[in-house]
Design an enzyme around this catalytic site. Sequence first.
Site, PDB file in Angstrom:
ATOM      1  CB  SER A  29      -0.873  -0.095   1.420  1.00 50.99           C
ATOM      2  OG  SER A  29      -0.001   0.177   2.556  1.00 50.99           O
ATOM      3  CE  LYS A  30       0.167   8.110  -1.547  1.00 47.60           C
ATOM      4  NZ  LYS A  30      -0.598   8.765  -2.270  1.00 47.60           N
ATOM      5  NE  ARG A  31       0.748   3.181   7.787  1.00 51.95           N
ATOM      6  CZ  ARG A  31       0.063   2.493   8.757  1.00 51.95           C
ATOM      7  NH1 ARG A  31      -1.192   2.345   8.828  1.00 51.95           N
ATOM      8  NH2 ARG A  31       1.056   1.853   9.505  1.00 51.95           N
ATOM      9  CB  SER A  32       3.798  -1.127   2.996  1.00 51.59           C
ATOM     10  OG  SER A  32       3.081  -1.548   1.852  1.00 51.59           O
ATOM     11  N   GLY A  33       5.123   1.507   1.092  1.00 56.17           N
ATOM     12  CA  GLY A  33       6.180   1.779  -0.093  1.00 56.17           C
ATOM     13  C   GLY A  33       5.701   2.055  -1.262  1.00 56.17           C
TER      14      GLY A  33
END
Length: 493
Positions: free
Chosen positions: A253-257
């Site tokens: 996801s956006k948070r994980s890269g």
Amino acid sequence: MSEVVRTRYAPSPTGDPHVGNIRSALFSWALARANGGTFILRIEDTDRNRFVEGSVQAIKESLLWLGLDWDEGPDKGGPYGPYFQSERLQLYQDAARRLIEEGKAYRCFCTPERLDQMRAAQQAAKRPPGYDGTCRNIPPDESERRAQSEPFTVRFKMKREGKTVLHDLIRGDIEFDNALQDDFVALKSDGYPTYHLAVVVDDTAMKITHVVRGDEWISSAPKHIQLYEAFGWEPPKWAHLPLILGSDGKKLSKRSGDTALLDYRENGYLPEAMINFLALLGWSLDDRTSIVSRDDLVRHFSLDRVVPNPAVFDIERLNFLNGHYIRAMAPDRWADVVAEWCEKQLPASVPRPIDRNITDAVAPLLQERVAHLTDIAPMTEFLFGYEAPEYEASLLGERLGGEPRAALPIIDAALVALDAIPGSDWDKEHIEAAIRGLEQTVGMKLRKFVPVLYVAEMGRPQGIPLFDSMVLLGRERSLQRLRTARAKAEHAS
Ligand code: GLU
């Protein structure tokens, strides 16, 4: 492979391409290059509601940054253009008409409200969603007549018995139960195709041999396969790349890269590191090699070595690779990179163009230490002014219990020892000897007092090695900065 290979990257301009998506571009490009084939860029811009201004530019820039050059496509042209789907509408409309005439598709006059009601009813009854076939059996003449005055979509008649089999080059055969399919929209009421129709028409028209794309498209494959059958066209080979998971084990996801590829450029990653990193998200050269260059890919890439199981996006690995490629860079190229990032990121107070003598002199010292290219300007800034960049007096005492005044004996001793070095001897050896000698004079370990000198010279408690820094600054500026630090420490309240 001795066959002709033509691959494509077919992004939709719905925003800046993310890393996961660019991996599909990389693998398509690598497959073409490894086989002396052709790589095509096609912009799938048929969803006008999702179009985002500037994304075509971002797509091209992302590819160019990584050096993924396309042989046919925007700015290049080619024998099967145009390469923007919005400029190919006639082709899709002709294809849809042909399907209607052959009884393989039909006009659907259902209004959006009716379709909403149908979906709500299906949901309430816990039945699987999908078009109920209301317009499937409208006789052709009635359909023609209604088409004169009513808006319609064109739906493709999916086979509802038996199975559709996808022969996937990475996963082997995947079977789909046709009973679970429905008649999907191929052409929308505004005359634009849906993705399914457009992709099949274009992959055929552009003679694509291998479709390499993310596994989120597997569920669309039965639609594509049945369309190929209906048209009587030879399908391409399909390779669906493995899912990418974040290091938390969840879908990336956006948070994980999974952010825009170009953000990585802004954040100081080298394209070499990014290519190497993306290549290993699903592919490997062998069981050992972790460093693979663009050239290695061109020489060795094959779909045989792409695995179906999920790949893990591990930012630590990317950081490691970035460090590796920074250290491995030829010195003159590195010097150019240093100059470029100084130009880009030094504060406006530093005069432009940036003095190449300074950046060239510091470049070798940075090459060993920089983790991200964004570290370059902050580590170099101190070399440009007469005084050190502004800093808080409190920094001087930070490692000494907090009191800035605690730095005074260290600064005084350093001033005496360094002032004793004549200008002609101002080199690393003499400076080092003088500063090491302070261990005796101030009765402290170097490790403990050296941050004071870093702050005095550079305005920050760490950076490139102190002795080298003082050589680069020269005798006069080095001593002046100590005197300034002294005054600051003394007057700190
Ligand atoms: N336009 C689709 C996308 O945005 C292309 C999928 C495919 O490669 O077939 O990813």
